[in-house]
Design a protein around this motif. Structure first.
Motif, PDB file in Angstrom:
ATOM      1  N   TYR A 179       0.856  -1.050  -0.104  1.00  0.00           N
ATOM      2  CA  TYR A 179      -0.172  -0.106  -0.025  1.00  0.00           C
ATOM      3  C   TYR A 179       0.856   1.339  -0.251  1.00  0.00           C
ATOM      4  O   TYR A 179       0.497   2.422   0.413  1.00  0.00           O
ATOM      5  CB  TYR A 179      -0.809  -0.134   1.228  1.00  0.00           C
ATOM      6  N   SER A 180       2.144   0.947  -0.403  1.00  0.00           N
ATOM      7  CA  SER A 180       2.993   2.160  -0.199  1.00  0.00           C
ATOM      8  C   SER A 180       2.632   3.415  -1.152  1.00  0.00           C
ATOM      9  O   SER A 180       2.096   3.039  -2.495  1.00  0.00           O
ATOM     10  CB  SER A 180       4.321   1.788  -0.728  1.00  0.00           C
ATOM     11  N   CYS A 181       2.648   4.631  -0.833  1.00  0.00           N
ATOM     12  CA  CYS A 181       2.495   5.719  -1.739  1.00  0.00           C
ATOM     13  C   CYS A 181       3.495   6.781  -1.621  1.00  0.00           C
ATOM     14  O   CYS A 181       4.067   7.036  -0.760  1.00  0.00           O
ATOM     15  CB  CYS A 181       0.977   6.141  -1.324  1.00  0.00           C
ATOM     16  N   GLU A 182       3.659   7.327  -2.756  1.00  0.00           N
ATOM     17  CA  GLU A 182       4.934   8.215  -2.939  1.00  0.00           C
ATOM     18  C   GLU A 182       4.253   9.686  -2.471  1.00  0.00           C
ATOM     19  O   GLU A 182       3.330  10.190  -2.973  1.00  0.00           O
ATOM     20  CB  GLU A 182       5.444   8.516  -4.203  1.00  0.00           C
ATOM     21  N   ILE A 183       4.795  10.358  -1.289  1.00  0.00           N
ATOM     22  CA  ILE A 183       4.334  11.378  -0.674  1.00  0.00           C
ATOM     23  C   ILE A 183       5.237  12.654  -1.241  1.00  0.00           C
ATOM     24  O   ILE A 183       6.406  12.227  -0.632  1.00  0.00           O
ATOM     25  CB  ILE A 183       4.004  11.248   0.368  1.00  0.00           C
ATOM     26  N   THR A 184       5.064  13.927  -1.262  1.00  0.00           N
ATOM     27  CA  THR A 184       5.838  15.008  -1.443  1.00  0.00           C
ATOM     28  C   THR A 184       5.309  15.992  -0.621  1.00  0.00           C
ATOM     29  O   THR A 184       4.208  16.166  -0.296  1.00  0.00           O
ATOM     30  CB  THR A 184       6.088  15.500  -2.947  1.00  0.00           C
ATOM     31  N   LEU A 185       6.373  17.018  -0.163  1.00  0.00           N
ATOM     32  CA  LEU A 185       5.767  18.024   0.731  1.00  0.00           C
ATOM     33  C   LEU A 185       5.295  19.338  -0.115  1.00  0.00           C
ATOM     34  O   LEU A 185       6.088  19.519  -1.157  1.00  0.00           O
ATOM     35  CB  LEU A 185       6.984  18.378   1.643  1.00  0.00           C
ATOM     36  N   ASP A 186       4.580  19.935   0.274  1.00  0.00           N
ATOM     37  CA  ASP A 186       3.896  21.190  -0.402  1.00  0.00           C
ATOM     38  C   ASP A 186       4.871  22.326   0.041  1.00  0.00           C
ATOM     39  O   ASP A 186       4.615  22.826   1.152  1.00  0.00           O
ATOM     40  CB  ASP A 186       2.641  21.367  -0.054  1.00  0.00           C
ATOM     41  N   PRO A 187       5.508  22.880  -0.903  1.00  0.00           N
ATOM     42  CA  PRO A 187       6.402  24.141  -0.365  1.00  0.00           C
ATOM     43  C   PRO A 187       5.490  25.484   0.049  1.00  0.00           C
ATOM     44  O   PRO A 187       5.757  26.020   0.839  1.00  0.00           O
ATOM     45  CB  PRO A 187       7.288  24.559  -1.515  1.00  0.00           C
ATOM     46  N   ASN A 188       4.157  25.641  -0.320  1.00  0.00           N
ATOM     47  CA  ASN A 188       3.437  26.513  -0.106  1.00  0.00           C
ATOM     48  C   ASN A 188       3.009  26.574   1.203  1.00  0.00           C
ATOM     49  O   ASN A 188       2.337  27.400   1.846  1.00  0.00           O
ATOM     50  CB  ASN A 188       2.028  26.550  -1.154  1.00  0.00           C
ATOM     51  N   THR A 189       3.158  25.113   2.037  1.00  0.00           N
ATOM     52  CA  THR A 189       2.861  25.148   3.420  1.00  0.00           C
ATOM     53  C   THR A 189       3.907  25.157   4.287  1.00  0.00           C
ATOM     54  O   THR A 189       3.547  25.197   5.584  1.00  0.00           O
ATOM     55  CB  THR A 189       1.957  23.644   3.584  1.00  0.00           C
ATOM     56  N   ALA A 190       5.275  25.146   3.874  1.00  0.00           N
ATOM     57  CA  ALA A 190       6.334  24.851   4.761  1.00  0.00           C
ATOM     58  C   ALA A 190       6.524  26.411   5.385  1.00  0.00           C
ATOM     59  O   ALA A 190       6.574  27.293   5.028  1.00  0.00           O
ATOM     60  CB  ALA A 190       7.454  24.469   3.895  1.00  0.00           C
ATOM     61  N   ASN A 191       6.683  26.207   6.879  1.00  0.00           N
ATOM     62  CA  ASN A 191       7.131  27.331   7.638  1.00  0.00           C
ATOM     63  C   ASN A 191       8.662  27.830   7.137  1.00  0.00           C
ATOM     64  O   ASN A 191       9.212  27.211   6.638  1.00  0.00           O
ATOM     65  CB  ASN A 191       7.511  26.832   9.080  1.00  0.00           C
ATOM     66  N   THR A 192       8.871  29.122   7.030  1.00  0.00           N
ATOM     67  CA  THR A 192       9.865  29.663   6.372  1.00  0.00           C
ATOM     68  C   THR A 192      11.173  29.364   7.259  1.00  0.00           C
ATOM     69  O   THR A 192      12.252  29.489   6.709  1.00  0.00           O
ATOM     70  CB  THR A 192       9.679  31.361   6.578  1.00  0.00           C
ATOM     71  N   GLU A 193      11.100  28.577   8.351  1.00  0.00           N
ATOM     72  CA  GLU A 193      12.374  27.991   9.188  1.00  0.00           C
ATOM     73  C   GLU A 193      12.645  26.827   8.518  1.00  0.00           C
ATOM     74  O   GLU A 193      13.744  26.066   8.955  1.00  0.00           O
ATOM     75  CB  GLU A 193      12.240  27.966  10.406  1.00  0.00           C
ATOM     76  N   LEU A 194      11.755  26.159   7.681  1.00  0.00           N
ATOM     77  CA  LEU A 194      12.134  24.895   7.063  1.00  0.00           C
ATOM     78  C   LEU A 194      12.696  24.847   5.659  1.00  0.00           C
ATOM     79  O   LEU A 194      12.031  25.547   4.793  1.00  0.00           O
ATOM     80  CB  LEU A 194      10.714  24.030   7.092  1.00  0.00           C
ATOM     81  N   LEU A 195      13.746  24.162   5.400  1.00  0.00           N
ATOM     82  CA  LEU A 195      14.309  24.071   4.104  1.00  0.00           C
ATOM     83  C   LEU A 195      13.760  22.516   3.518  1.00  0.00           C
ATOM     84  O   LEU A 195      14.000  21.504   4.288  1.00  0.00           O
ATOM     85  CB  LEU A 195      15.939  23.899   4.191  1.00  0.00           C
TER      86      LEU A 195
END
Length: 551
Positions: free
Chosen positions: A382-398
């Protein structure tokens, strides 16, 4: 006696120890006969202080009897061999541990083919024959072989139970009827059986009807499968056409913008060059005038100077502004901004529309949810590829590794302003919404919260922290401990420390499970609830975390 008149079976002349025809037969004092070697071996194995017994009747002898060959029995066995002795029953005819044995066979017993409820005994084919031949047994009730015949005997009165007490719902004998069950509602066992048989038939009819109904349901489900497949194929085909048209439209708009930019570029360059030529002509004219004035200025004859001075024409006024505004690389920046705005709006529309599409897709689910897997191999299906949304990332996160890894930084990152961005805490959501059964793993360093949340979770304030509201479920992972939170209710969790956490989500079943993943998988916490919206994977990061690619 003539040979043809001998009518005996093999069992009569078989040794009950080896079950074969007697060989060197001997008869012991009780009258039973055995092969000489068989009885010797049997007695040699006994260790009862000189006491020896018969294997059949268990009679004991002291001292050990002296064995002599029974010559008459040996001769009879040999004679019977020559007269066509009946063949021994096949091994499958003898009673095994699970079979009902004939109560009248001696030695090795044959399988019973019937049991008699009157005699309370079971019979093989040979011993059952009197029940068919004699009028005495005509009224006996024969049934399939049963090991439980003794259950028909009353334990109190040792009588056959032929009555049934409806008051106590049990079988009783005639003496019970006069004593313990006196005054109870009683009938004959046969009458109760008849009544229960009718009920049984009714239940069987119900079961058969349910079988028919379920078979119809199976056919309907098969038709449903075919309908789902057909609809899915048609929808995929239609969707591909629509997306192809959408791509073609975007390409057309891209081509139009490019053409308009080039056309405007040509117009503006032409206008600038025209002005440039006029300025160059003016420069040439000014230089010629300047040469004339210089020549007149160098004339030493006063009269000649004054004579020629009036003939000089006055300078014509310049038609061009002396100040020209130059904006290097900024002429078309408004177009770039407009295209960027279009991109952002299109991304928002596609994301919102995709959520609606996902919700619509979940509505076509018609089958039961899958059971939670039992092994990591099962989860990985059931693995699914997930990516992070840059529009939601706090500005302290890279974000890095194609938006799969997130790291807490000391400096603020130069993200553009966006309404989906977490402003107060170092959190980020996945770009993908999660609605079906899915599994993903997070490799962490330092303090990390692995969470799921609704898209409409708050983006600012304490209410935006994963686990502190009713729109998120979060497992906070510390160095040697875990803590699970939802709606500000927290639970401490003990479990093996691991740098990798696995998450299994079955949205439709309302199931969310967190696992510690190492050589084995250990369940840390499981949630059973009802999810009312699509979920997004979330991460709160105090160090770094990476969404692992399924392997």
């Amino acid at each position: 006696m003539e040979q043809q008149a001998v009518q005996v079976d093999r069992e009569t002349f078989s040794c009950s120890i080896c079950l074969h025809l007697l060989k060197d037969p001997v008869t012991i004092p009780c009258g039973h006969s055995y092969c000489m070697n068989c009885i010797k071996t049997h007695w040699d194995g006994e260790d009862k202080k000189g006491i020896h017994s018969c294997p059949q009747c268990r009679k004991t002898f002291t001292p050990r009897p002296v064995l002599q060959k029974n010559t008459m029995l040996a001769a009879l066995v040999e004679q019977l061999k020559k007269t066509g002795l009946q063949a021994a029953p096949a091994d499958h005819c003898y009673a095994g541990p699970e079979d009902v044995a004939c109560d009248f066979c001696t030695g090795r017993k044959l399988k019973a083919i019937k049991s008699c409820l009157v005699c309370l005994a079971s019979y093989c084919e040979k011993h059952l024959q009197p029940h068919y031949d004699s009028a005495t047994f005509k009224k006996h009730n024969l049934v399939e072989p049963s090991k439980n015949l003794q259950e028909n005997i009353c334990s109190h009165h040792d009588e056959v139970m032929k009555m049934f007490c409806r008051t106590d719902q049990k079988c009783i004998c005639s003496l019970c009827l006069l004593n313990e069950h006196k005054g109870h509602d009683t009938v004959s066992a046969a009458a109760e059986r008849t009544e229960r048989q009718r009920e049984l038939e009714v239940r069987r009819e119900e079961i058969q009807q349910r079988i028919q109904d379920r078979e119809k349901d199976v056919k309907l489900l098969q038709q449903e499968v075919e309908a789902i497949n057909h609809s899915a194929d048609k929808t995929v085909e239609d969707s591909e056409k629509i997306f192809t048209e959408l791509i073609r439209l975007i390409q057309k708009r891209s081509s139009d913008v490019k053409q308009q930019i080039r056309s405007q570029q040509e117009t503006e360059v032409s206008r600038v060059k025209e002005l440039q030529e006029k300025l160059e002509q003016e420069i040439t004219e000014l230089k010629r005038k300047d040469a004339e004035l210089k020549q007149l200025s160098n004339t030493e004859d006063h009269n000649q100077f004054l004579h020629n001075y009036p003939s000089l024409s006055a300078l014509s006024e310049s038609t061009h502004s002396s100040s020209i505004n130059i904006r290097p690389l900024r002429y078309f920046e408004d177009v770039t901004a407009a295209v960027s705005e279009l991109r952002d709006k299109l991304q928002d529309i596609l994301r919102d529309t995709w959520t609606n599409i996902s919700l619509t897709l979940t509505e076509v689910e018609v089958l039961l949810s899958e059971p939670e897997p039992k092994s990591r191999a099962g989860f990985l299906k059931y693995s699914c590829e997930i990516t992070l949304d840059p529009n939601t990332a706090n500005t302290e996160l890279l974000l890095s590794e194609e938006n799969r890894k997130v790291t807490m930084m000391d400096q603020h990152q130069s993200y553009s302003r966006h309404p989906d961005r977490f402003t107060d805490y170092s959190q980020v959501l996945s770009r993908e919404s999660l609605t079906g059964p899915c599994y993903w793993e997070v490799e962490r360093r330092g303090r990390v919260s692995v969470a799921v949340a609704y898209k409409n979770i708050s983006r600012a304030g304490d209410g935006s922290i994963f686990g502190y509201n009713d729109k998120s479920w979060a497992l906070y992972c510390f160095q040697d401990s875990f803590e699970f939170g939802h709606n500000s209710i927290w639970t401490s969790i003990s479990g093996p420390g691991s740098s990798r956490v696995g998450v299994y989500l079955d949205h439709r079943a309302g199931l969310l499970s967190f696992y510690s993943v190492s050589e084995t998988m250990t369940l840390l916490h499981r949630v059973q609830t009802t999810f009312t919206q699509p979920l997004h994977a979330g991460l709160w990061v105090g160090g770094s975390a990476e969404l692992c690619k399924p392997k």
